[in-house]
Design an enzyme around this catalytic site. Sequence first.
Site, PDB file in Angstrom:
ATOM      1  N   HIS A  34       0.816  -1.209   0.000  1.00  0.00           N
ATOM      2  CA  HIS A  34       0.000   0.000   0.000  1.00  0.00           C
ATOM      3  C   HIS A  34       0.851   1.262   0.000  1.00  0.00           C
ATOM      4  O   HIS A  34       0.508   2.255  -0.654  1.00  0.00           O
ATOM      5  CB  HIS A  34      -0.913  -0.011   1.231  1.00  0.00           C
ATOM      6  CG  HIS A  34      -1.872   1.136   1.296  1.00  0.00           C
ATOM      7  ND1 HIS A  34      -2.981   1.231   0.478  1.00  0.00           N
ATOM      8  CD2 HIS A  34      -1.890   2.244   2.080  1.00  0.00           C
ATOM      9  CE1 HIS A  34      -3.638   2.341   0.759  1.00  0.00           C
ATOM     10  NE2 HIS A  34      -2.995   2.973   1.722  1.00  0.00           N
ATOM     11  N   TYR A  37       4.447   0.415  -2.968  1.00  0.00           N
ATOM     12  CA  TYR A  37       4.174   0.065  -4.366  1.00  0.00           C
ATOM     13  C   TYR A  37       5.190  -0.961  -4.890  1.00  0.00           C
ATOM     14  O   TYR A  37       5.706  -0.835  -6.001  1.00  0.00           O
ATOM     15  CB  TYR A  37       4.199   1.304  -5.254  1.00  0.00           C
ATOM     16  CG  TYR A  37       3.045   2.271  -5.044  1.00  0.00           C
ATOM     17  CD1 TYR A  37       2.115   2.088  -4.012  1.00  0.00           C
ATOM     18  CD2 TYR A  37       2.883   3.368  -5.870  1.00  0.00           C
ATOM     19  CE1 TYR A  37       1.078   2.969  -3.833  1.00  0.00           C
ATOM     20  CE2 TYR A  37       1.830   4.264  -5.695  1.00  0.00           C
ATOM     21  CZ  TYR A  37       0.931   4.056  -4.671  1.00  0.00           C
ATOM     22  OH  TYR A  37      -0.111   4.922  -4.493  1.00  0.00           O
ATOM     23  N   SER A  91      -7.773   5.443  -2.754  1.00  0.00           N
ATOM     24  CA  SER A  91      -8.680   4.310  -2.613  1.00  0.00           C
ATOM     25  C   SER A  91      -8.889   4.009  -1.137  1.00  0.00           C
ATOM     26  O   SER A  91      -7.970   4.161  -0.328  1.00  0.00           O
ATOM     27  CB  SER A  91      -8.096   3.074  -3.310  1.00  0.00           C
ATOM     28  OG  SER A  91      -6.868   2.688  -2.711  1.00  0.00           O
ATOM     29  N   HIS A  92     -10.090   3.594  -0.802  1.00  0.00           N
ATOM     30  CA  HIS A  92     -10.381   3.105   0.543  1.00  0.00           C
ATOM     31  C   HIS A  92     -11.236   1.851   0.388  1.00  0.00           C
ATOM     32  O   HIS A  92     -12.381   1.786   0.838  1.00  0.00           O
ATOM     33  CB  HIS A  92     -11.074   4.178   1.380  1.00  0.00           C
ATOM     34  CG  HIS A  92     -10.307   4.542   2.605  1.00  0.00           C
ATOM     35  ND1 HIS A  92     -10.878   4.799   3.822  1.00  0.00           N
ATOM     36  CD2 HIS A  92      -8.973   4.653   2.813  1.00  0.00           C
ATOM     37  CE1 HIS A  92      -9.950   5.087   4.710  1.00  0.00           C
ATOM     38  NE2 HIS A  92      -8.786   5.000   4.124  1.00  0.00           N
ATOM     39  N   GLN A 238     -10.448   3.455  10.206  1.00  0.00           N
ATOM     40  CA  GLN A 238     -10.474   4.715  10.931  1.00  0.00           C
ATOM     41  C   GLN A 238     -11.912   5.207  11.122  1.00  0.00           C
ATOM     42  O   GLN A 238     -12.814   4.823  10.381  1.00  0.00           O
ATOM     43  CB  GLN A 238      -9.677   5.777  10.169  1.00  0.00           C
ATOM     44  CG  GLN A 238      -8.284   5.340   9.780  1.00  0.00           C
ATOM     45  CD  GLN A 238      -8.216   4.783   8.380  1.00  0.00           C
ATOM     46  OE1 GLN A 238      -9.164   4.159   7.894  1.00  0.00           O
ATOM     47  NE2 GLN A 238      -7.092   4.989   7.712  1.00  0.00           N
ATOM     48  N   GLU A 310      -3.921   5.500  12.746  1.00  0.00           N
ATOM     49  CA  GLU A 310      -4.334   6.298  11.587  1.00  0.00           C
ATOM     50  C   GLU A 310      -5.577   7.125  11.906  1.00  0.00           C
ATOM     51  O   GLU A 310      -6.464   7.289  11.059  1.00  0.00           O
ATOM     52  CB  GLU A 310      -4.549   5.381  10.384  1.00  0.00           C
ATOM     53  CG  GLU A 310      -3.264   4.691   9.938  1.00  0.00           C
ATOM     54  CD  GLU A 310      -3.433   3.791   8.726  1.00  0.00           C
ATOM     55  OE1 GLU A 310      -4.525   3.808   8.110  1.00  0.00           O
ATOM     56  OE2 GLU A 310      -2.479   3.067   8.392  1.00  0.00           O
ATOM     57  N   SER A 311      -5.643   7.628  13.123  1.00  0.00           N
ATOM     58  CA  SER A 311      -6.725   8.529  13.498  1.00  0.00           C
ATOM     59  C   SER A 311      -6.783   9.681  12.504  1.00  0.00           C
ATOM     60  O   SER A 311      -5.758  10.169  12.027  1.00  0.00           O
ATOM     61  CB  SER A 311      -6.489   9.073  14.916  1.00  0.00           C
ATOM     62  OG  SER A 311      -6.366   8.015  15.841  1.00  0.00           O
ATOM     63  N   GLN A 312      -7.989  10.127  12.236  1.00  0.00           N
ATOM     64  CA  GLN A 312      -8.213  11.080  11.156  1.00  0.00           C
ATOM     65  C   GLN A 312      -8.082  12.535  11.602  1.00  0.00           C
ATOM     66  O   GLN A 312      -7.886  12.835  12.772  1.00  0.00           O
ATOM     67  CB  GLN A 312      -9.603  10.839  10.570  1.00  0.00           C
ATOM     68  CG  GLN A 312      -9.754   9.476   9.931  1.00  0.00           C
ATOM     69  CD  GLN A 312      -8.919   9.322   8.681  1.00  0.00           C
ATOM     70  OE1 GLN A 312      -9.253   9.843   7.618  1.00  0.00           O
ATOM     71  NE2 GLN A 312      -7.812   8.611   8.793  1.00  0.00           N
ATOM     72  N   ASN A 523      -2.694   6.555  -7.393  1.00  0.00           N
ATOM     73  CA  ASN A 523      -2.715   5.634  -6.269  1.00  0.00           C
ATOM     74  C   ASN A 523      -2.791   4.222  -6.841  1.00  0.00           C
ATOM     75  O   ASN A 523      -3.375   4.003  -7.904  1.00  0.00           O
ATOM     76  CB  ASN A 523      -3.946   5.920  -5.397  1.00  0.00           C
ATOM     77  CG  ASN A 523      -4.107   4.937  -4.264  1.00  0.00           C
ATOM     78  OD1 ASN A 523      -3.345   4.963  -3.306  1.00  0.00           O
ATOM     79  ND2 ASN A 523      -5.096   4.065  -4.365  1.00  0.00           N
ATOM     80  N   SER A 525      -3.824   0.266  -5.683  1.00  0.00           N
ATOM     81  CA  SER A 525      -4.452  -0.591  -4.684  1.00  0.00           C
ATOM     82  C   SER A 525      -4.470  -2.018  -5.216  1.00  0.00           C
ATOM     83  O   SER A 525      -5.247  -2.340  -6.124  1.00  0.00           O
ATOM     84  CB  SER A 525      -5.879  -0.115  -4.378  1.00  0.00           C
ATOM     85  OG  SER A 525      -6.518  -0.997  -3.477  1.00  0.00           O
TER      86      SER A 525
END
Length: 730
Positions: A34, A37, A91-92, A238, A310-312, A523, A525
């Site tokens: 992620h 790459y 991407s999520h 998150q 990974e708090s936003q 990005n 993924s």
Amino acid sequence: MSLADSDRELVVEELEREPTPAEAALFENLWSEHCAYRSSRPLLSAFDSEGDQVVIGPGDDAAVVALPGSEDDEADEDGDDRTYITMGIESHNHPSYVDPFDGAATGVGGIVRDTLSMGAYPIALADSLYFGEFEDEHSKYLFEGVVEGISHYGNCIGVPTVAGSVDFHSDYEGNPLVNVACVGLTNEERLVTAVAQEPGNKLVLVGNGTGRDGLGGASFASEDLAEDAETEDRPAVQVGDPYAEKLLIEANEQLVDEGLIESARDLGAAGLGGASSELVAKGGLGARIELERVHQREPNMNALEILLAESQERMCYEVTPDNVERVREIADRFDLGCSVIGEVTDGNYTCTFNGETVVDVDAYFLGEGAPMNDLPSEEPEQPETELPETSLEDAFDTVVSSPNTASKRWVYRQYDHEVGVRTSVGPGDDAAIIAIREAEQGLAISSGAAPNWTTAAPFEGARAVALENATNIAAKGATPLAAVDCLNGGNPEKPDVYGGFKGIVDGLADMCESLSSPVVGGNVSLYNDSVTGPIPPTPTLAMVGTKDGYDAPPLSLEPDTDTTVLLVGDTGLENGDLRLGGSEYLARTGGSDRFPELPADPAAVVETLAEVANDETTLAVHDVSHGGLAVALAEMVTDDAGLEASIPVPESGSETAAAAALFHEQPGRALIQTESPEVVSDAFEGVTPVVELGAVTDDGTLGIAVGDRTLTTDAGEIRDRRATIERGLE
């Protein structure tokens, strides 16, 4: 989380000791697919990322592009700085499967913060979404949750969602895709990068408190989804707070306005460890960070949690010592947390926790030391031609009402696409138009992919995706400026999957170069694989183009019976070689075929279409793509304006030829309603064929004569058939 044995050996060799637990976890995340790459970077050199308009290309949080007329170093006549836009896409995918609402919402938040870190103000979002078959209840659950998450976050932060796409395909059932792009606005003076500037400057963390959510998110995104992912992987997702993000947007604007930021990085994958180490590595520098200084929202957090959570809604800024107090004041004004967590150095990247050193590594090795993967690939097989036997009437009904070609109004009516008062053309059209009044230009935005196309032919399908997005932009009178991509694939360790992924990379790169549209960022993924199998190779492209002014011809027919509708583009009727490969027709009725050939000179087609779209005799323009000519014609008809269209087909094999004429999906074609057919024909002479289809009527009825067959449907029936998604969610 665990560091692979082969990677651990490299780390031990570099450090000349065993890594600490915090170091091992940091390497495991930053060397993940992620972040690093490892399987895709060897392929990405295929993209042309340069051009006079490109200010900052791939490698930063977002790309920066100068609008036409702003390329010169000198300020314009009014003394204003050059006008820049930023472009980014993210991407999520895995988080949106585990928790569709929060997974999609935080995807929006992340790409917006990427925009902020370049000193830009976010002005538009585009979301491209991919789910399993619409009829499946689990797919509907994911679909509704993702759309709700995007709309909630985007609406709360006041950034309009103006473009995008939605596709349904059985191979996304176990792994949906959520790709979100953001466009921002800045100028030369306000531009910020993620390159640390000078030892002695302070590192300041601004935003929400750090919690335990999102731990290991980067590594979670770099492996196949397990059968129990919805429960076991929930801690890796998150939780967003859009109201805090809105405050962060405005605080960032104030910081940029006052020139208080030397460099910036948003906290996304790998959290504070990822953002701070990448920031200093890009400047060839190091850092000294005291983790206990990080403001936290949960008690008793340990060093690893603080480093990798990974708090936003958090940003890491490089600030000169003299400006730290002013940054604190601005953070307090917007009710945001603010911690001076360390400083930039000219040594290693080090982190301490309560006086104990937990990380001491070379920042560049941490960020760039991951070895690349050399993976085998297999060329995909070309499909045989096996066409179904079905009546034209049934096929028309099936294709027009397919969830893939049906109206997406249920989706975009949930998005606030007017906030910011820049939207001239909103969602539901071929492309959106955003008013860039600072440069007196309209910015056209198109985003999407076509899984049926790239499943049938990865290379040619990806070329077609790029041409399709460019045609969408040209239909609004704009010409391509630049693009960013989100390259989604399955498990790259499978040769056939990696072969398909390589095909979409090469195909997208080839067509974007032909269109003189540099791919300035993106990005990747991978490992979008689950117990149901790999996803289709999915090259989402978000492309922008520019035009003078903000107006554009509509998609729907104007009620003027003295006008004609023309089809611009190669019909294939001359030699009877119509191809249906990758079409929604075959997806719904069964069968296979070769993929359509693309125009010989796609750049000329796009440039000419934009020119004709801006002509005063042009009343409406609509591109022909998913669902073919049948769907494009159906979408243009209104209660006040119908069409009597006649499509000639070869006499031999008339039923098959008629189906191919109506439903093949060669991109680079468009329907044009014009007062002067000669203007269109003259413009496209030597570029691509122009076929006169028929005259506009005033009865709201679509009549399509195909050879000796005629299909007749009124606008009301078409609307009912295209309301598939609304009906399915009632």
